[in-house]
Design a protein around this motif. Structure first.
Motif, PDB file in Angstrom:
ATOM      1  N   GLY A   1       0.925  -1.355  -0.006  1.00 11.82           N
ATOM      2  CA  GLY A   1       0.302  -0.377   0.132  1.00 11.82           C
ATOM      3  C   GLY A   1       1.173   1.224  -0.272  1.00 11.82           C
ATOM      4  N   VAL A   2       0.537   2.410   0.173  1.00 15.82           N
ATOM      5  CA  VAL A   2       0.763   3.413   0.480  1.00 15.82           C
ATOM      6  C   VAL A   2      -0.395   4.547   0.975  1.00 15.82           C
ATOM      7  N   ARG A   3       0.144   5.429   0.922  1.00 17.56           N
ATOM      8  CA  ARG A   3      -0.551   6.711   2.250  1.00 17.56           C
ATOM      9  C   ARG A   3       0.454   7.694   1.833  1.00 17.56           C
ATOM     10  N   THR A   4      -0.613   9.222   2.308  1.00 13.88           N
ATOM     11  CA  THR A   4      -0.164  10.495   1.817  1.00 13.88           C
ATOM     12  C   THR A   4      -0.696  10.950   3.185  1.00 13.88           C
ATOM     13  N   ARG A   5      -0.224  11.718   3.402  1.00 20.51           N
ATOM     14  CA  ARG A   5      -0.683  12.419   4.510  1.00 20.51           C
ATOM     15  C   ARG A   5      -0.284  14.098   5.119  1.00 20.51           C
ATOM     16  N   LEU A   6      -0.815  14.935   6.139  1.00 23.58           N
ATOM     17  CA  LEU A   6       0.434  16.048   6.007  1.00 23.58           C
ATOM     18  C   LEU A   6       0.745  15.567   8.463  1.00 23.58           C
ATOM     19  N   ILE A   7       1.687  15.555   8.278  1.00 22.61           N
ATOM     20  CA  ILE A   7       2.204  15.903   9.006  1.00 22.61           C
ATOM     21  C   ILE A   7       2.461  17.223   9.844  1.00 22.61           C
ATOM     22  N   ARG A   8       1.462  17.343  11.013  1.00 21.26           N
ATOM     23  CA  ARG A   8       1.602  18.933  11.975  1.00 21.26           C
ATOM     24  C   ARG A   8       2.702  18.441  13.600  1.00 21.26           C
ATOM     25  N   PHE A   9       4.074  18.980  13.022  1.00 16.46           N
ATOM     26  CA  PHE A   9       4.468  18.894  14.884  1.00 16.46           C
ATOM     27  C   PHE A   9       3.135  20.903  15.705  1.00 16.46           C
ATOM     28  N   LEU A  10       2.728  20.524  17.131  1.00 13.18           N
ATOM     29  CA  LEU A  10       2.635  21.870  17.122  1.00 13.18           C
ATOM     30  C   LEU A  10       4.090  22.416  17.871  1.00 13.18           C
TER      31      LEU A  10
ATOM     32  N   TRP B   1       8.835   2.544   2.247  1.00 13.91           N
ATOM     33  CA  TRP B   1      10.114   3.544   1.938  1.00 13.91           C
ATOM     34  C   TRP B   1       9.273   5.349   2.638  1.00 13.91           C
ATOM     35  N   GLU B   2       9.617   6.141   2.757  1.00 14.57           N
ATOM     36  CA  GLU B   2       9.210   7.700   3.367  1.00 14.57           C
ATOM     37  C   GLU B   2      10.177   8.641   2.496  1.00 14.57           C
TER      38      GLU B   2
ATOM     39  N   GLY C   1      14.000   0.397   6.120  1.00 10.80           N
ATOM     40  CA  GLY C   1      15.953   0.851   7.974  1.00 10.80           C
ATOM     41  C   GLY C   1      16.151   1.645   8.412  1.00 10.80           C
ATOM     42  N   THR C   2      15.663   2.149   7.556  1.00  9.08           N
ATOM     43  CA  THR C   2      16.464   4.038   7.729  1.00  9.08           C
ATOM     44  C   THR C   2      16.518   4.901   9.021  1.00  9.08           C
ATOM     45  N   PRO C   3      17.676   4.685  10.145  1.00  7.36           N
ATOM     46  CA  PRO C   3      16.570   5.744  11.341  1.00  7.36           C
ATOM     47  C   PRO C   3      16.973   7.314  11.027  1.00  7.36           C
ATOM     48  N   HIS C   4      15.665   7.713  11.727  1.00 12.17           N
ATOM     49  CA  HIS C   4      15.402   8.656  11.617  1.00 12.17           C
ATOM     50  C   HIS C   4      15.129   9.517  13.155  1.00 12.17           C
ATOM     51  N   GLY C   5      15.232  11.116  13.518  1.00 13.33           N
ATOM     52  CA  GLY C   5      14.467  11.273  14.725  1.00 13.33           C
ATOM     53  C   GLY C   5      15.838  10.558  15.766  1.00 13.33           C
ATOM     54  N   PRO C   6      15.858  11.589  16.844  1.00 14.32           N
ATOM     55  CA  PRO C   6      14.081  12.399  17.406  1.00 14.32           C
ATOM     56  C   PRO C   6      14.343  13.584  16.323  1.00 14.32           C
ATOM     57  N   PHE C   7      13.148  13.772  16.803  1.00 19.73           N
ATOM     58  CA  PHE C   7      12.687  15.389  15.953  1.00 19.73           C
ATOM     59  C   PHE C   7      12.563  16.522  16.957  1.00 19.73           C
ATOM     60  N   SER C   8      12.488  18.235  16.846  1.00 19.57           N
ATOM     61  CA  SER C   8      11.797  18.756  17.439  1.00 19.57           C
ATOM     62  C   SER C   8      10.758  20.175  16.804  1.00 19.57           C
ATOM     63  N   SER C   9      10.036  20.705  17.377  1.00 19.92           N
ATOM     64  CA  SER C   9       9.963  21.751  16.530  1.00 19.92           C
ATOM     65  C   SER C   9       9.418  23.144  17.447  1.00 19.92           C
ATOM     66  N   PRO C  10      10.343  23.814  18.035  1.00 18.03           N
ATOM     67  CA  PRO C  10      10.319  24.880  19.045  1.00 18.03           C
ATOM     68  C   PRO C  10       8.829  25.782  18.494  1.00 18.03           C
ATOM     69  N   GLN C  11       8.684  26.276  16.882  1.00 22.10           N
ATOM     70  CA  GLN C  11       7.838  26.885  16.047  1.00 22.10           C
ATOM     71  C   GLN C  11       6.836  26.274  15.910  1.00 22.10           C
ATOM     72  N   GLY C  12       7.185  24.423  15.471  1.00 19.51           N
ATOM     73  CA  GLY C  12       6.129  24.557  15.025  1.00 19.51           C
ATOM     74  C   GLY C  12       6.180  23.781  13.596  1.00 19.51           C
ATOM     75  N   CYS C  13       5.932  23.015  13.142  1.00 19.96           N
ATOM     76  CA  CYS C  13       6.411  22.569  11.478  1.00 19.96           C
ATOM     77  C   CYS C  13       4.203  21.873  11.156  1.00 19.96           C
ATOM     78  N   VAL C  14       4.846  21.875   9.827  1.00 20.36           N
ATOM     79  CA  VAL C  14       4.049  21.004   8.362  1.00 20.36           C
ATOM     80  C   VAL C  14       4.639  20.422   7.898  1.00 20.36           C
ATOM     81  N   PHE C  15       4.749  18.735   7.544  1.00 24.11           N
ATOM     82  CA  PHE C  15       5.377  18.509   6.260  1.00 24.11           C
ATOM     83  C   PHE C  15       4.145  17.731   5.584  1.00 24.11           C
ATOM     84  N   PHE C  16       4.275  17.200   4.443  1.00 25.11           N
ATOM     85  CA  PHE C  16       3.708  16.285   3.055  1.00 25.11           C
ATOM     86  C   PHE C  16       4.640  14.999   3.183  1.00 25.11           C
ATOM     87  N   GLU C  17       3.865  13.856   3.244  1.00 22.94           N
ATOM     88  CA  GLU C  17       4.310  12.090   3.163  1.00 22.94           C
ATOM     89  C   GLU C  17       3.910  11.194   3.060  1.00 22.94           C
TER      90      GLU C  17
END
Length: 120
Positions: free
Chosen positions: A48-57, A71-72, A99-115
């Protein structure tokens, strides 16, 4: 499984409501939200496949490192994302093979990404 048209009818161009329709990402850190756009990713059968928006407050910290078997691709649309201590601002893109390690993540002001997440 058929093609993506079997999962959800075609979606014409139109405005995307960036204020409403967000939900907590299952298993995600507090403040990490998703807005599903289309598709279906079936991790149990690896298809399968999915598309979504991700938001960090603003102020969100996702302290864990992630690893998955699909894949991402990520396009940072708005804001600043700090990934593994490195700051990224728009426009910014990442492609992560399985299998690609990623993170940790943060967003002091917030962000939005398409995934986009998918199995090949």
């Amino acid at each position: 499984m058929g093609d993506i048209a079997d999962i959800k009818p075609p979606i014409p161009f139109g405005a995307v409501d960036l204020e409403n329709g967000w939900e907590q990402v299952p298993g995600g850190a507090p403040g990490v939200q998703q807005k599903m756009l289309s598709g279906l990713l079936e991790e149990d059968v690896k298809r399968g496949v999915r598309t979504r928006l991700i938001r960090f407050l603003p102020g969100t910290v996702a302290p864990d490192q992630f690893l998955h078997d699909y894949w991402e691709e990520v396009y940072l649309m708005d804001g600043i994302l700090i990934a593994a201590g490195e700051e990224f601002s728009t426009p910014c893109y990442a492609c992560r093979p399985p299998g690609t390690p990623h993170g940790p993540f943060s967003s002091p002001q917030g962000c939005v990404f398409f995934e986009i997440q998918y199995y090949v």
